[in-house]
Design a protein around this motif. Structure first.
Motif, PDB file in Angstrom:
ATOM      1  N   ALA B 109       1.454   1.427   5.291  1.00 48.93           N
ATOM      2  CA  ALA B 109       0.807   2.053   4.133  1.00 48.93           C
ATOM      3  C   ALA B 109       1.108   1.242   2.880  1.00 48.93           C
ATOM      4  O   ALA B 109       0.235   1.005   2.043  1.00 48.93           O
ATOM      5  CB  ALA B 109       1.289   3.489   3.970  1.00 48.93           C
ATOM      6  N   HIS B 110       2.346   0.794   2.782  1.00 48.76           N
ATOM      7  CA  HIS B 110       2.754   0.001   1.624  1.00 48.76           C
ATOM      8  C   HIS B 110       1.995  -1.326   1.599  1.00 48.76           C
ATOM      9  O   HIS B 110       1.501  -1.751   0.549  1.00 48.76           O
ATOM     10  CB  HIS B 110       4.264  -0.246   1.694  1.00 48.76           C
ATOM     11  CG  HIS B 110       4.807  -0.990   0.527  1.00 48.76           C
ATOM     12  ND1 HIS B 110       4.949  -0.404  -0.708  1.00 48.76           N
ATOM     13  CD2 HIS B 110       5.198  -2.288   0.402  1.00 48.76           C
ATOM     14  CE1 HIS B 110       5.434  -1.314  -1.550  1.00 48.76           C
ATOM     15  NE2 HIS B 110       5.583  -2.463  -0.895  1.00 48.76           N
ATOM     16  N   ARG B 112      -0.919  -1.977   3.008  1.00 42.67           N
ATOM     17  CA  ARG B 112      -2.330  -1.692   2.670  1.00 42.67           C
ATOM     18  C   ARG B 112      -2.493  -1.535   1.175  1.00 42.67           C
ATOM     19  O   ARG B 112      -3.452  -2.007   0.571  1.00 42.67           O
ATOM     20  CB  ARG B 112      -2.795  -0.395   3.355  1.00 42.67           C
ATOM     21  CG  ARG B 112      -2.996  -0.506   4.831  1.00 42.67           C
ATOM     22  CD  ARG B 112      -3.846   0.649   5.360  1.00 42.67           C
ATOM     23  NE  ARG B 112      -3.191   1.949   5.256  1.00 42.67           N
ATOM     24  CZ  ARG B 112      -2.406   2.463   6.207  1.00 42.67           C
ATOM     25  NH1 ARG B 112      -2.158   1.791   7.313  1.00 42.67           N
ATOM     26  NH2 ARG B 112      -1.867   3.655   6.042  1.00 42.67           N
ATOM     27  N   ASN B 113      -1.524  -0.836   0.578  1.00 40.96           N
ATOM     28  CA  ASN B 113      -1.593  -0.580  -0.854  1.00 40.96           C
ATOM     29  C   ASN B 113      -1.513  -1.865  -1.668  1.00 40.96           C
ATOM     30  O   ASN B 113      -2.269  -2.055  -2.623  1.00 40.96           O
ATOM     31  CB  ASN B 113      -0.466   0.384  -1.233  1.00 40.96           C
ATOM     32  CG  ASN B 113      -0.513   0.787  -2.688  1.00 40.96           C
ATOM     33  OD1 ASN B 113       0.341   0.404  -3.469  1.00 40.96           O
ATOM     34  ND2 ASN B 113      -1.548   1.534  -3.058  1.00 40.96           N
TER      35      ASN B 113
END
Lengths: 414, 271
Positions: B109-110, B112-113
């Motif tokens: 998620a990190h 992707r962010n």
């Protein structure tokens, strides 16, 4: 994920779907509303008990020396009752030593009381009233004034003059259309002259407190209220709470030594205070508060289930949004927090609406009924915390489902 | 993962006509993407579907790449892997110098962010949020504070000529405008790669050209762009076209003479 963003999002959801939100939050609203209303009634009754009822029966900083308690709220066992009956009565000879033992500033009044039939020549039918013969300090201790006439004097008290101060109800019943002052009232065929009409005392639970007559302690009424040499109670009033404690100790030790009670033996008399009687009330109040919380809980539980359901629907409706958020970098806990905050916000709003309706309901009850309701601050706090808690509990399952969604699957959802 | 990498059949290189060989590439700053032997299988009701059967891929910074292929070729699976939405069953994937294959969900998620800007076929804007709020979203998850967030999101929207539409909601915007909001959102966190999945699939041809000009402009300014599409006209804007077939790279060609090949591909696959 910023907390306020989630709160704002949840509030905008409510704004957009007012009717749906209303139904969603109905359970919580009703639960909280009843919580507030019931607690306010109980609290109001408590205040009523304290100020109106007990204040009228036993005034502040006052205790009554009695054979047994006059007011028994709650359960008294048969054994207890019988043991009370076996106790010695308070006697005339007790009066002087008790009064002598009182700390300075305290005053005492002797009271004997009986339900007696009273008649007057203006009404055909006799009627039962609360008749008591009391010492003259009674009026000062009970702060009982007259609207007409006067109370009796120390001399009349000592002489045992056949005079009476009567309550409002007695005045209206026995003297229709005439001024009672100076007229006669017969108790046990002995005529008493009415010298004063007491201020209205109102009523307690629908029972009038104005159906009474009061005669001097040594008046002939004494023969009817108690057999010779016996009295019902000595009322002692102190100027403040500390002095009252000293007075209680003094009276207790005088009575114990007069009755030659060994240290391990319990008192065979009572020093009844309004606090003591209110302790009974506190117990009842405890039950009522539990009931007042338990019943609304049903509403709250139903509300929680509805909120959980709505949150599940919301999660499935917004699967694509969850996918987008995850694609953009939302972690599980971000999604979890978002839905938890949303659910908590939703139900807190429900709780706040419930509080407002509850406060309104409580005001309405106070307006329409004699019950003096009183909204307790703690119940408002409990209600709001309850609302948030219900939202969080109800939101856990939907939010964790949302947080575990696979981003690819979620993105494909429409 | 290391073992699987060693087992990864680099011998399959012979089956492909790869322009860029991955074997000599060391993952580092000059490479936006380095992938070796990516494999992904799905269990579709007992039947194993081998969506990717060992894909090697290296994309330099600033490259503008189109990934094509017929349906079932594995291009969506590859895009999900590149986008860190999914992890490979075997193989290694380096994004902007970091080994991301095998990362945990939260770590992905990190990544992707920070590293990936997504542009989707269906725009995927949050319908109840304004353009500005939509663009702010990646910054929210990056933990950027409110003022800076607003400023950066506004700049991103101005860069796609939507400075005057900050407070419009998606339903108040045209398709092209929505896609430009999505591009602004993809770029706002300055990602290593812009990853577009059929970015013009829901747009008419004129708006599509518009969006493609935006992509070309970004590429000219140094942005790495990877675009999955099945439309040859759209792929034609890229400077490198990778064609997948049956879970493997079939062709990987630079812009030189790619029009002929593209029309050949178009007639054989799409036509």
């Amino acid at each position: 994920m910023a907390f306020f963003e989630a709160v704002k999002l949840a509030l905008s959801q409510i704004r957009v779907q007012k009717l749906k939100s209303f139904f969603t939050l109905l359970g919580v609203m009703i639960g909280v509303m009843f919580l507030i209303a019931v607690v306010s009634i109980v609290e109001g009754m408590g205040k009523y008990m304290q100020d109106d009822i007990m204040g009228k029966i036993i005034p502040i900083n006052t205790f009554n020396l009695r054979q047994r308690p006059a007011v028994t709220i709650g359960n008294v066992t048969r054994a207890e009752w019988l043991s009370w009956n076996r106790r010695p009565r308070i006697k005339d000879e007790d009066i002087a030593p008790v009064v002598a033992a009182l700390p300075p500033g305290s005053r005492a009044a002797v009271v004997s009381e009986e339900q007696l039939s009273v008649e007057s020549k203006y009404v055909a039918k006799p009627k039962q009233v609360d008749a008591s013969n009391v010492s003259y300090q009674y009026f000062a201790i009970k702060n009982l004034g007259v609207t007409e006439g006067r109370v009796f004097t120390q001399q009349e008290d000592a002489l045992g003059s056949p005079v009476v101060v009567i309550g409002q109800d007695v005045a209206t019943y026995f003297f229709p259309g005439v001024d009672p002052i100076g007229r006669e009232l017969k108790v046990g065929h002995i005529p008493y002259t009415v010298i004063g009409i007491a201020e209205a005392q109102g009523s307690v639970f629908g029972q009038s407190l104005d159906k009474f007559i009061v005669a001097p302690l040594n008046s002939p009424l004494k023969a009817l209220t108690n057999r010779h040499g016996v009295i019902d109670q000595i009322m002692v009033q102190s100027p403040d709470a500390q002095t009252m404690i000293i007075a209680e100790d003094a009276v207790r030790s005088v009575m114990r030594s007069r009755r030659k009670l060994m240290p391990e033996v319990k008192d065979n008399f009572v020093l009844e205070t309004s606090d003591q009687d209110l302790a009974f009330w506190d117990k009842i109040k405890g039950y009522l508060v539990v009931a007042g919380i338990a019943l609304p809980m049903i509403g709250v539980i139903v509300g929680a289930i509805v909120i959980m359901n709505i949150m599940l629907v919301s999660v499935s409706e917004r699967t694509a949004e969850i996918g987008v958020r995850k694609a953009l970098g939302a972690r599980r806990r971000d999604i979890l927090a978002q839905f938890l905050v949303e659910s908590a916000t939703l139900s807190t709003v429900g709780a706040i609406v419930g509080v407002l309706i509850g406060v309104g309901l409580s005001a309405l009850i106070a307006y329409l009924s004699p019950l003096p309701t009183h909204v307790a601050a703690w119940s408002v706090i409990v209600a709001v915390i309850l609302g948030a808690g219900v939202g969080i509990v109800a939101g856990v399952y939907p939010a964790s489902r949302a947080s575990r969604l696979d981003p690819i699957t979620a993105l494909r959802a429409e | 993962m290391t073992n699987e990498l060693e087992e990864a059949p680099l011998s399959t290189t012979a089956e492909r006509r790869a322009v860029t060989s991955v074997s000599g590439v060391t993952p580092g700053q000059e490479w936006a993407i380095v992938a070796r032997g990516l494999k992904r299988e799905y269990d579709m009701g007992g039947e194993i579907v081998r969506a990717l059967r060992g894909v090697d891929l290296a994309v330099r910074r600033n490259e503008y790449v189109a990934i094509m292929g017929p349906s079932g070729s594995g291009k969506s699976t590859l895009m999900n892997l590149i986008g860190c939405l999914d992890t490979p069953d075997a193989g290694e994937y380096w994004l902007n110098g970091q080994l991301v294959s095998g990362m945990s969900d939260d770590a992905l998620a990190h990544v992707r962010n920070k590293e990936i800007g997504f542009v989707f076929q269906t725009f995927n804007l949050l319908p109840r949020s304004t353009a500005l709020q939509n663009v702010e979203l990646p910054l929210v998850y990056a933990g950027v504070s409110g003022d800076e967030r607003r400023q950066r999101a506004t700049e991103a929207l101005e860069s796609v000529e939507l400075g005057s539409r900050l407070d419009h909601r998606p339903n108040e915007l045209s398709g092209g405008q929505r896609q430009r909001v999505a591009i602004a959102r993809a770029l706002v966190n300055r990602p290593a790669i812009l990853l577009a999945d059929e970015p013009t699939g829901n747009l008419d041809s004129r708006t599509s050209e518009d969006i493609m000009r935006v992509f070309s402009g970004l590429s000219d300014h140094g942005q790495t762009v990877i675009m999955v599409t099945h439309e040859p006209d759209i792929a034609a804007h890229a400077r490198r076209v990778i064609v997948l077939r049956d879970g493997l790279v079939e062709t990987d060609e630079r812009r030189e003479n790619f029009h002929e090949r593209l029309s050949a591909f178009g007639s054989s696959v799409v036509g």
